[in-house]
Design a protein around this motif. Structure first.
Motif: not given
Ligand code: IPE
Ligand code: IPE
Ligand code: MG
Length: 250
Positions: A71, A74-76, A149-152, A205-206, A209
């Motif tokens: 990693y 991240s997107t964050e 990002g896992g959500r993205q 931390s995303n 996921l």
């Protein structure tokens, strides 16, 4: 390039080859704290972190791990100070350019996961070059999560699938786990068996996921710039002692 680079390090005798994880994922955390402890700017931690990753990749290859995913951004992480974000983007680009020759020599196949379109164009160009030049290498599969990002990742998969449903080429009941996976950035890569996070933080931390559903998690207090072969060895000993049940009764 010396012959030393190619001298394979033998698997430590207290590890069992048959029980090695096929895929190791790492959340490389603690670069900033490592630098701060030494009164250095945060970027010095990131710079040293690159060497640590290089050594881990080589170690994975030597010890028979098929895939390593790291990693990197991240997107964050866009929310960090501009100078740090710019430094990281420039660092990724420079490292890719400098390391391509060695990746070829060491038979590394590199890929990237994440929303790459938002990265600087010059970095995207280096990524494209490295991915296409190493695509036939088979020594180890190395995946770098950048603007990941896992959500993205899950949302973009949903969008792609919804578009097929809207076009009438897919029925909702044809959507299953296997087809969903094909729309993830990681399609074709097996799920991580072992997730390592440095610097003591007990969260994901995303990261990956979906893919992490049954990963074994190992957290060490060591900061990423200090993570070495012995630390990795300890993580593998812990992993080999786990009983992976996947929801079943053994
Ligand atoms: C991880 O180290 C590297 C990246 C997120 C790019 P950090 O920069 O998060 O270091 P800490 O957590 O602030 O110590
Ligand atoms: C996770 O580390 C992201 C990377 C290692 C690239 P962070 O330092 O960004 O995560 P949080 O903020 O501690 O959750
Ligand atoms: Mg951090």
């Amino acid at each position: 390039m010396t012959a030393k680079h190619f001298a394979l390090q033998a698997l430590p005798t207290d590890l069992v080859q048959e029980r090695m994880p096929r895929h190791v994922a790492v959340i490389m955390d603690g670069n900033g704290r490592w630098a701060k402890q030494r009164g250095l700017p945060r970027i010095m931690g990131h710079r040293r972190g690159v060497d640590v990753l290089k050594r881990l990749l080589r170690c994975c290859r030597d010890w028979g791990v098929e895939a390593l995913t790291a990693y990197a951004f991240s997107t964050e992480n866009w929310g960090r100070p501009t100078e740090e974000v710019e430094f990281l983007m420039a660092l990724f680009e420079r490292v890719l350019r400098q390391e391509l020759r060695e990746m070829m020599e060491e038979d590394v196949q590199i890929r990237f996961v994440g929303n790459l379109e938002m990265l600087p164009r010059s970095l995207q160009a280096e990524i494209d070059r490295a991915v296409s030049e190493t695509k036939n290498n088979r020594g180890i599969h190395f995946t770098v999560a950048t603007n990941y990002g896992g959500r993205q990742e899950i949302v973009q998969a949903c969008q792609a699938i919804a578009a097929q449903v809207q076009a009438g080429t897919l029925q909702p009941d044809q959507i299953d786990e296997a087809m969903f996976e094909q729309h993830l950035y990681t399609h074709g890569i097996c799920d991580p068996d072992l997730l390592i996070r440095t610097s003591g933080e007990m969260r994901i931390s995303n990261f990956l996921l979906w893919q992490m559903a049954y990963a074994e998690i190992y957290v060490t207090n060591t900061l990423w710039p200090d993570f070495d072969r012995e630390e990795f060895h300890q993580a593998l000993i812990s992993y080999q002692q786990r009983e992976r049940r996947f929801g079943k009764v053994l």
